[in-house]
Design an enzyme around this catalytic site. Structure first.
Site, PDB file in Angstrom:
ATOM      1  N   LYS A   1     -17.074 -11.939  -6.629  1.00 40.72           N
ATOM      2  CA  LYS A   1     -16.044 -13.452  -6.307  1.00 40.72           C
ATOM      3  C   LYS A   1     -15.005 -12.794  -5.483  1.00 40.72           C
ATOM      4  CE  LYS A   1     -12.267 -13.704  -9.323  1.00 40.72           C
ATOM      5  NZ  LYS A   1     -10.696 -13.510  -8.396  1.00 40.72           N
ATOM      6  N   ASN A   2     -14.290 -11.617  -5.853  1.00 42.47           N
ATOM      7  CA  ASN A   2     -13.321 -10.825  -4.956  1.00 42.47           C
ATOM      8  C   ASN A   2     -14.216 -10.463  -3.079  1.00 42.47           C
ATOM      9  OD1 ASN A   2     -11.683 -10.784  -7.263  1.00 42.47           O
ATOM     10  ND2 ASN A   2     -11.739  -8.678  -7.017  1.00 42.47           N
TER      11      ASN A   2
ATOM     12  N   ARG B   1      -4.731 -18.693  -7.460  1.00 43.10           N
ATOM     13  CA  ARG B   1      -3.733 -17.424  -7.153  1.00 43.10           C
ATOM     14  C   ARG B   1      -3.598 -16.751  -5.520  1.00 43.10           C
ATOM     15  NH1 ARG B   1      -0.704 -18.749 -11.727  1.00 43.10           N
ATOM     16  NH2 ARG B   1      -1.803 -18.334 -13.310  1.00 43.10           N
TER      17      ARG B   1
ATOM     18  N   CYS C   1       2.613 -15.111 -12.457  1.00 43.50           N
ATOM     19  CA  CYS C   1       0.451 -14.617 -12.591  1.00 43.50           C
ATOM     20  C   CYS C   1       1.324 -14.248 -13.809  1.00 43.50           C
ATOM     21  CB  CYS C   1       0.441 -14.092 -10.922  1.00 43.50           C
ATOM     22  SG  CYS C   1      -1.147 -12.701 -11.502  1.00 43.50           S
TER      23      CYS C   1
ATOM     24  N   ARG D   1       3.347 -11.123  -8.113  1.00 44.08           N
ATOM     25  CA  ARG D   1       2.637  -9.979  -6.836  1.00 44.08           C
ATOM     26  C   ARG D   1       2.399 -11.103  -5.962  1.00 44.08           C
ATOM     27  NH1 ARG D   1      -4.149 -11.332  -9.251  1.00 44.08           N
ATOM     28  NH2 ARG D   1      -4.919 -10.474  -8.047  1.00 44.08           N
ATOM     29  N   PRO D   2       3.949 -10.225  -5.370  1.00 39.20           N
ATOM     30  CA  PRO D   2       4.562 -10.310  -4.095  1.00 39.20           C
ATOM     31  C   PRO D   2       3.226 -10.723  -2.668  1.00 39.20           C
ATOM     32  CG  PRO D   2       5.036  -8.288  -4.655  1.00 39.20           C
ATOM     33  CD  PRO D   2       4.918  -8.587  -5.827  1.00 39.20           C
ATOM     34  N   ILE D   3       4.326 -11.189  -2.326  1.00 40.20           N
ATOM     35  CA  ILE D   3       3.010 -11.785  -0.680  1.00 40.20           C
ATOM     36  C   ILE D   3       3.906 -10.799   0.469  1.00 40.20           C
ATOM     37  CG2 ILE D   3       1.570 -12.585  -1.685  1.00 40.20           C
ATOM     38  CD1 ILE D   3       3.289 -15.140   0.234  1.00 40.20           C
ATOM     39  N   ASP D   4       4.748  -9.880   0.091  1.00 34.73           N
ATOM     40  CA  ASP D   4       5.536  -9.135   1.416  1.00 34.73           C
ATOM     41  C   ASP D   4       4.766  -8.810   2.401  1.00 34.73           C
ATOM     42  OD1 ASP D   4       5.302  -7.903  -1.063  1.00 34.73           O
ATOM     43  OD2 ASP D   4       6.750  -6.826  -0.135  1.00 34.73           O
ATOM     44  N   LEU D   5       3.554  -7.772   2.032  1.00 31.21           N
ATOM     45  CA  LEU D   5       2.260  -6.896   2.952  1.00 31.21           C
ATOM     46  C   LEU D   5       2.199  -7.890   4.142  1.00 31.21           C
ATOM     47  CD1 LEU D   5       1.971  -4.306   0.674  1.00 31.21           C
ATOM     48  CD2 LEU D   5       3.531  -4.218   2.290  1.00 31.21           C
TER      49      LEU D   5
ATOM     50  N   ASP E   1      -9.403  -3.844 -12.313  1.00 29.15           N
ATOM     51  CA  ASP E   1     -10.163  -4.972 -12.809  1.00 29.15           C
ATOM     52  C   ASP E   1     -10.805  -4.763 -13.960  1.00 29.15           C
ATOM     53  OD1 ASP E   1      -8.812  -6.760 -11.328  1.00 29.15           O
ATOM     54  OD2 ASP E   1     -10.817  -7.110 -10.319  1.00 29.15           O
TER      55      ASP E   1
ATOM     56  N   ILE F   1      -1.919  -0.327 -11.199  1.00 32.75           N
ATOM     57  CA  ILE F   1      -2.130  -1.174  -9.556  1.00 32.75           C
ATOM     58  C   ILE F   1      -1.118  -2.076 -10.030  1.00 32.75           C
ATOM     59  CG2 ILE F   1      -3.603  -2.881  -7.969  1.00 32.75           C
ATOM     60  CD1 ILE F   1      -3.902   0.771  -7.681  1.00 32.75           C
TER      61      ILE F   1
ATOM     62  N   ARG G   1     -13.198 -17.765 -14.202  1.00 35.55           N
ATOM     63  CA  ARG G   1     -12.648 -17.261 -12.530  1.00 35.55           C
ATOM     64  C   ARG G   1     -13.410 -16.777 -12.180  1.00 35.55           C
ATOM     65  NH1 ARG G   1      -7.604 -16.081 -12.535  1.00 35.55           N
ATOM     66  NH2 ARG G   1      -8.250 -14.863 -10.407  1.00 35.55           N
TER      67      ARG G   1
HETATM   68  C1  UD1 Z   1      -7.458  -8.136  -5.162  1.00 37.97           C
HETATM   69  C2  UD1 Z   1      -8.299  -8.175  -6.101  1.00 37.97           C
HETATM   70  C3  UD1 Z   1      -8.252  -8.240  -7.517  1.00 37.97           C
HETATM   71  C4  UD1 Z   1      -7.967  -6.364  -7.691  1.00 37.97           C
HETATM   72  C5  UD1 Z   1      -6.633  -5.777  -6.705  1.00 37.97           C
HETATM   73  C6  UD1 Z   1      -6.677  -4.712  -7.114  1.00 37.97           C
HETATM   74  C7  UD1 Z   1      -9.018 -10.817  -5.284  1.00 37.97           C
HETATM   75  C8  UD1 Z   1      -8.650 -12.060  -5.067  1.00 37.97           C
HETATM   76  N1  UD1 Z   1      -8.610  -9.911  -6.030  1.00 37.97           N
HETATM   77  O1  UD1 Z   1      -5.841  -8.128  -5.831  1.00 37.97           O
HETATM   78  O2  UD1 Z   1      -9.252  -8.762  -8.567  1.00 37.97           O
HETATM   79  O3  UD1 Z   1      -7.549  -6.676  -9.627  1.00 37.97           O
HETATM   80  O4  UD1 Z   1      -7.216  -6.221  -5.884  1.00 37.97           O
HETATM   81  O5  UD1 Z   1      -8.194  -4.031  -6.853  1.00 37.97           O
HETATM   82  O6  UD1 Z   1     -10.201  -9.563  -3.676  1.00 37.97           O
HETATM   83  N2  UD1 Z   1       1.456  -6.052  -3.177  1.00 37.97           N
HETATM   84  C9  UD1 Z   1       2.722  -5.784  -3.000  1.00 37.97           C
HETATM   85  N3  UD1 Z   1       2.644  -6.776  -1.717  1.00 37.97           N
HETATM   86  C10 UD1 Z   1       2.098  -8.111  -1.741  1.00 37.97           C
HETATM   87  C11 UD1 Z   1       0.441  -7.283  -1.810  1.00 37.97           C
HETATM   88  C12 UD1 Z   1       0.497  -6.426  -3.105  1.00 37.97           C
HETATM   89  O7  UD1 Z   1       3.775  -5.466  -2.913  1.00 37.97           O
HETATM   90  O8  UD1 Z   1       2.309  -8.886  -0.451  1.00 37.97           O
HETATM   91  C13 UD1 Z   1       1.139  -5.567  -4.624  1.00 37.97           C
HETATM   92  C14 UD1 Z   1       0.958  -6.055  -5.810  1.00 37.97           C
HETATM   93  O9  UD1 Z   1       1.825  -6.467  -6.543  1.00 37.97           O
HETATM   94  C15 UD1 Z   1      -0.622  -5.200  -6.256  1.00 37.97           C
HETATM   95  C16 UD1 Z   1      -0.778  -4.440  -5.411  1.00 37.97           C
HETATM   96  O10 UD1 Z   1       0.444  -3.982  -4.822  1.00 37.97           O
HETATM   97  O11 UD1 Z   1       0.708  -4.740  -7.516  1.00 37.97           O
HETATM   98  C17 UD1 Z   1      -2.328  -4.323  -5.428  1.00 37.97           C
HETATM   99  O12 UD1 Z   1      -2.109  -5.665  -5.178  1.00 37.97           O
HETATM  100  P1  UD1 Z   1      -3.182  -5.921  -3.527  1.00 37.97           P
HETATM  101  O13 UD1 Z   1      -4.333  -5.352  -2.995  1.00 37.97           O
HETATM  102  O14 UD1 Z   1      -2.903  -7.105  -2.763  1.00 37.97           O
HETATM  103  O15 UD1 Z   1      -4.862  -6.537  -4.864  1.00 37.97           O
HETATM  104  P2  UD1 Z   1      -4.919  -8.698  -4.392  1.00 37.97           P
HETATM  105  O16 UD1 Z   1      -5.382  -8.847  -3.135  1.00 37.97           O
HETATM  106  O17 UD1 Z   1      -4.083  -9.848  -5.265  1.00 37.97           O
END
Ligand code: UD1
Length: 417
Positions: free
Chosen positions: A21-22, A91, A115, A120-124, A304, A326, A396
């Site tokens: 999936k990922n 998501r 979520c 689950r922020p997307i600031d990065l 996961d 995480i 999912r």
């Molecule tokens: C992906 C996987 C998910 C897995 C996760 C960690 C997919 C579709 N999903 O999720 O199954 O559990 O990797 O291996 O591939 N964070 C921030 N700001 C950001 C982005 C992330 O603070 O802009 C934080 C998140 O809140 C979290 C951590 O970073 O605490 C890890 O997130 P991230 O590695 O981005 O996971 P996803 O890509 O959402």
């Protein structure tokens, strides 16, 4: 729909792992980069994949599915926005942002929303796209991006976010020059995305390590690609075989990608034989507890697999400790496991499992994808019948979990409650 499981049967036989999936989700998003036809093999049949296909169709792509092959014709895009309703379905739809921006020079979508794993922020994602030259406005849950021309930069991630790394790779494919991502995520799914981009003619170096370079490419070619096996599904099958006292061959996997799980199962006493793309596991009668399991970015123990491994710990003789590093809210399955008879205490990021627990059938609810899988595993060990509601979470990421576990002899059916 609910799953009804009669526990107590050791899982035995042979089972193949479906596509990841990922991996397939960012690959489907990446098809937008190429104004032509992408062919993707080994595509799993999952509800998140259906959602990604709905987004592609909304954007104007023609998508066909025949068995495990998906063909995407992205010759013409008719829009560059994703409506709120489609964003809410999945998501991780935020990975479309970098791809749409690269192809169209603008993109509009909504925040992925609340979520089940906590905030689950997307600031990065957003700050990296800004560094590449995008002008981004955030207003009332809406994100508007404009970047008629993107410019390559060196981007240093303060955390190796999987999604942010993917979004940057996608946007960088159209950012003039060579973009260098430092502290990039090293997950195998990132390598798979790099493989897909290369098959499209985009130059990507270093994926799988912490520095990735992506070179801008205006010309792309029709890619043919096969999705890697799902390492979390592989781990779930092996854990299930081990905790039910079974023996089985799990095929179509990449053993090194699940090394943190197989080494725990071995330390616990299971007999694990690794071959090129398959693992044979024979359980032992008494399972030793897991040493402290700390979730980490790859190649550490995957977050996961934390919930499935916690279900396993209920069947081990002694105390197992989990530290979730995480996500900040990834223990929602604990209350449901307790309903099945588990002895687990949570404090902050730490969960302590006191095994071995005699599990008994109960009615429980899947709280999220991997938490749901953990409940299935626990129910397979429980005495009597369990009912698991909210199966939509499990769908999912697991292709027909009931038929796959049935192949290993599990007594599991899906029906209306
Ligand atoms: C992906 C996987 C998910 C897995 C996760 C960690 C997919 C579709 N999903 O999720 O199954 O559990 O990797 O291996 O591939 N964070 C921030 N700001 C950001 C982005 C992330 O603070 O802009 C934080 C998140 O809140 C979290 C951590 O970073 O605490 C890890 O997130 P991230 O590695 O981005 O996971 P996803 O890509 O959402």
């Amino acid at each position: 729909m609910s799953l009804f499981i009669s526990g107590g049967t050791p899982l035995c036989g042979e089972i193949a792992v479906h596509g990841a999936k990922n991996s397939v989700l960012p690959v489907l998003a990446a098809t937008i980069l190429h104004p032509g036809i992408s062919v993707i093999e080994n595509c799993p049949d999952l509800s998140d994949v259906h959602s990604a296909i709905s987004i592609l169709r909304h954007l104007g792509c023609r998508v066909q599915r025949e068995g495990t092959r998906v063909t995407v014709d992205a010759t013409e895009l008719c829009c560059c926005n994703i409506p709120d309703s489609l964003m809410r379905e999945m998501r991780s739809s935020v990975i479309f942002l970098g791809a749409i921006l690269a192809r169209a020079g603008c993109a509009e979508m909504y925040f992925p929303g609340g979520c089940e794993l906590g905030n689950r922020p997307i600031d990065l994602h957003l700050s990296a796209l800004r560094e590449l030259g995008a002008v981004i406005e955030e207003e009332g849950g809406r994100i508007c991006c404009n970047a008629p021309s993107l410019v390559a930069r060196e981007i240093n991630l303060c955390f190796p976010s999987v999604g942010a790394t993917e979004n940057i790779m996608l946007a960088a494919s159209r950012a003039a020059g060579v973009t260098r991502i430092r502290n990039a995520a090293r997950e195998p799914e990132i390598e798979d995305l790099a493989r897909f981009l290369r098959s499209m003619g985009i130059s990507v170096h270093g994926a799988g390590g912490s520095v990735i370079e992506v070179e801008c490419s205006q010309k792309t070619k029709d890619p043919m690609f096969s999705v890697m096996p799902d390492r979390i599904v592989a781990a779930t099958y092996l854990i299930g075989v081990a905790m039910t006292g079974g023996e089985a061959l799990v095929t179509k996997l990449v053993p090194e990608q699940i090394a943190p799980i197989t080494s725990l199962l071995r330390e616990s006493g299971c007999n694990v034989t690794v071959e090129k793309d398959r693992i044979f596991l024979k359980a032992t009668k008494t399972l030793r507890p897991c040493q402290t399991v700390r979730t980490m970015p790859y190649p550490g123990f995957p977050t996961d697999a934390q919930a499935p491994m916690m279900a396993y710990a209920t069947q081990c003789d002694g105390t197992s400790i989990f530290v979730e590093n995480i996500f900040d809210n990834r223990y929602r399955h604990v209350c449901e496991l307790i309903r099945l008879g588990a002895n687990i205490k949570v404090e902050g990021r730490v969960a302590v499992v006191e095994g071995k627990n005699e599990l008994h059938g109960a009615r429980v609810s899947a709280t999220d994808l991997r938490g749901g899988a953990a409940l299935v595993l626990a129910a397979l060990c429980a005495e009597g019948e369990s009912r698991i509601d909210e199966v939509c979470h499990i769908d999912r990421g697991y292709e027909s979990i009931e038929s796959n576990f049935s192949k290993l002899g599990a007594k599991i059916v899906r029906r209306e409650g």
